[in-house]
Design an enzyme around this catalytic site. Sequence first.
Site, PDB file in Angstrom:
ATOM      1  N   LYS A   1       0.828  -1.203   0.000  1.00 52.91           N
ATOM      2  CA  LYS A   1       0.000   0.000   0.000  1.00 52.91           C
ATOM      3  C   LYS A   1       0.866   1.257   0.000  1.00 52.91           C
ATOM      4  O   LYS A   1       1.976   1.265   0.514  1.00 52.91           O
ATOM      5  CB  LYS A   1      -0.876   0.014   1.248  1.00 52.91           C
TER       6      LYS A   1
ATOM      7  N   LYS B   1       5.471   4.049   0.836  1.00 58.52           N
ATOM      8  CA  LYS B   1       5.100   2.774   0.226  1.00 58.52           C
ATOM      9  C   LYS B   1       5.535   1.659   1.172  1.00 58.52           C
ATOM     10  O   LYS B   1       6.723   1.519   1.461  1.00 58.52           O
ATOM     11  CB  LYS B   1       5.809   2.655  -1.124  1.00 58.52           C
TER      12      LYS B   1
ATOM     13  N   ASP C   1       9.351  -1.287 -16.355  1.00 63.50           N
ATOM     14  CA  ASP C   1       7.941  -1.275 -15.999  1.00 63.50           C
ATOM     15  C   ASP C   1       7.327   0.083 -16.310  1.00 63.50           C
ATOM     16  O   ASP C   1       6.669   0.698 -15.479  1.00 63.50           O
ATOM     17  CB  ASP C   1       7.762  -1.651 -14.522  1.00 63.50           C
TER      18      ASP C   1
END
Length: 770
Positions: free
Chosen positions: A492, A507, A603
């Site tokens: 999260k 994070k 990514d």
Amino acid sequence: MKCNRSLELFLWALSILCLARSSDGYSPPDNYLIDCGSSTNTTVGNRVFLADSLASKFVSTPQNVLASASNSVSSSDVSQLYQTARVFTGSTKYTFPISQSGRHWIRLYFSPFDYQSYNMSTAIFAVSAQNFGLLSNFSASGSVMKEFSLNVTSSNLVVTITPSDKSFAFLNAIEVVSMPDTLIQDGYILPAWKFQGLPSQALETIWRLNMGGPKVSAMNDTLWRNWDPDYGFLVHPNMANNIPKIGAVNVSGGATEEAAPALVYGTATEMNARDYATRNVNVTWEFDIDVGSRHLIRFHFCDIVSTSLNQLYFSVYLDSSTVYSDLDLSTISSNALAVPCFFDIVSGLSVSNKLCVSVGPYTANGAYPDAILNGLEIMKLHNSDGSSSSGKIVSVIVGTTIGALIAALLAGVLFLWCRRRRRRLAKQGLSKTWIPLSTNGGTSHTMGSKYSNGATLSVASNLGYRFPFVAVQEATNNFDESWVVGTGGFGKVYRGELNDGTRVAVKRGNPRSQQGLAEFQTEIEMLSQFRHRHLVSLIGYCDEKSEMILIYEYMENGTLKSHLYGSSVPSLSWKQRLEICIGSARGLHYLHTGYTKVIIHRDVKSANILLDENLMAKVADFGLSKTGPGIDQTHVNTAVKGSFGYLDPEYFRRQRLTEKSDVYSFGVVLLEVLCARPVIDRSLPREKVNLEEWAMKWQKKGQLDQIIDPTLVGKIRPDSLRKFGETAEKCLANFGVDRPSMGDVLWNLEYALQLQEAVVQGDLKKTVLT
Ligand SMILES: *[C@@H]1O[C@H](CO)[C@@H](O)[C@H](O)[C@H]1NC(C)=O
Ligand SMILES: *[C@@H]1O[C@H](CO)[C@@H](O)[C@H](O)[C@H]1NC(C)=O
Ligand SMILES: *[C@@H]1O[C@H](CO)[C@@H](O)[C@H](O)[C@H]1NC(C)=O
Ligand SMILES: *[C@@H]1O[C@H](CO)[C@@H](O)[C@H](O)[C@H]1NC(C)=O
Ligand SMILES: *[C@@H]1O[C@H](CO)[C@@H](O)[C@H](O)[C@H]1NC(C)=O
Ligand SMILES: *[C@@H]1O[C@H](CO)[C@@H](O)[C@H](O)[C@H]1NC(C)=O
Ligand SMILES: *[C@@H]1O[C@H](CO)[C@@H](O)[C@H](O)[C@H]1NC(C)=O
């Protein structure tokens, strides 16, 4: 000695900042000097402090008690000011009209004595100015002068004195005096640090020292500062020498006497290299400071010991961190000896009540071991909310660590002040510049700045602020579920606020898995190596108790994805979208080329492009990043990772990773930006499910305009759309070799923006003409 554990220095910038010398001293536009409680004017040196009655127009409560001590002095020094005081039984305001806004000194003089029923030693009170709390819960024991400086931006400066409950306040004298604006200059503001900038800070002088010489009193300083001798602060006074060479100071070059008087530059404390036993020993001074505060530390240098240029090389340390290694004053001072100069550091929140400053030999180049320091100022930064930069985070740090090493936050700012350089820069139309700073690691740290002429902003540095778990808990309100701003494979993401007000995104990884751990480490490693305005900055991390927590700068506007679809955020204009694409392309371009090795993000997707409060794009999430192929290789073999819908088919087929895989993914992002729909949408008819396939079909037909985001219809200039479509198509080429580099992509996007802008300007012209 507690020096080794209190602070760690991570970042610094060096700037040559130069001032024009004012020809004949400084005369302050605002100059209020009041001898409180006194019935007569008081002359101190060449200054006249007004009798209290003449100053009553500035005070909100003229009925306060005027007090005078029984003993009288006949000297003309500052002790006269301490003979009288004004006693305040309620909150009182001094209001000074300000004729010229800018930085001003506020000097408050206190010396408690008994007067009638007032025992001033027992008084407890607060003093504030503008919105800065200067003193709180203050009580004076003995004569003391408190000096502050702050940037006054309104036409009045109000100094408020507030007694604590049931107590009273007193003041022996007050000064409000303009100071040269150039004395405290904003420096380099780190992207991660979000340092508010010096001009807006109130500074409190904690220590101001003349190294290797006597006290220099206010009368011998054009700005009426006091410089104390350093002897009492030396950790090993017998291992250092005093060098008095006031006549040697080159008063026509370098820093002006407003930076420090020649009396300060003309004396130095020098390491004792002549004695074999001490030839390799640092000279260290130790200072008491407040825990949980940030300080501006100013080092004054003037090479009065060398007999020729390039003879003296030394290192400067703050606690155990290197501020500067291999400092050669002659290169800074335009190849002249004994030229005064200084530089500044802004330290992070202090975690210890001791601060150590050291200078020591730098002998790696075979130089004779020697090191000097001429003057030092330590100024505490006050927050505008009334507190000092102190706080809970820091007390937590102190309270919970086992006295072990804590990585404190410390951002450094170095300034050097020299006149010649300024002139040269002025000719080039630059007021400041940043130069590379060589560190002891031998790596070059190139600093950019919003002040620099170019658009670059990059810092390579060895970051790694390590936060205690409790500090993270506190910043996120103990991982308050209502503070969650995102959830991903990793865990999260919470919004949070550090004690100094810095907003952060936190994070928190799911409990440690091998895979998660690897990504966690990669992310720290990657983000610690490079900094760029289009890469999200890592502020710190926490790995206590098997936690994997990363703390980033907070990005107000969330992900690019959330602005495209699936949320109620107002849609972005074409120009905004182009600027976001350009920004993220810059970030990727930097990753691919800006570092010694190619970094492949692996990514790239719209959810990993974040937007700050100004919608500036920053590439995030480096957990999967890989260092690219070495010089002798063409690719990296690796297991396929990344996000579905963005994956480079070539990488997928052959498991060969190059930076062109990022280019492919970026091409998909471009289509997302244009069409404002998910890359894979299974709710759609089959031919539309995959955005890339579907959009490329239309692009090949030359009808990309048919499928663009409905809110953009009629708002994109055809040329701009064509350029954009072609760019995306090239990025999506089947083979990496056919794809452009990120640099080319960037160039093409900028061109697409120009084509769009051209029409806007054209429209404007049309409007004006009709
Ligand atoms: C005190 O100083 C002020 C300003 O310099 C001057 O106007 C005033 O006449 C002086 N008062 C006395 C009593 O000397
Ligand atoms: C004034 O207060 C101080 C501190 O509390 C105390 O030491 C001192 O004795 C007091 N003086 C008088 C005259 O009461
Ligand atoms: C004020 O200072 C005194 C002593 O310096 C201390 O005992 C007290 O706790 C402080 N009060 C606050 C509110 O900080
Ligand atoms: C004071 O603050 C104003 C507004 O924030 C700024 O423009 C100015 O440069 C500052 N001046 C100094 C001397 O710091
Ligand atoms: C400082 O100034 C005073 C008065 O102007 C002078 O007498 C004194 O010698 C000066 N101090 C030094 C260290 O030069
Ligand atoms: C003083 O320093 C300047 C450079 O800042 C230099 O040009 C000048 O020659 C120096 N003067 C002396 C006497 O060394
Ligand atoms: C000087 O101090 C720094 C920081 O504590 C340390 O790294 C360095 O080794 C010291 N140098 C010497 C010569 O002791």
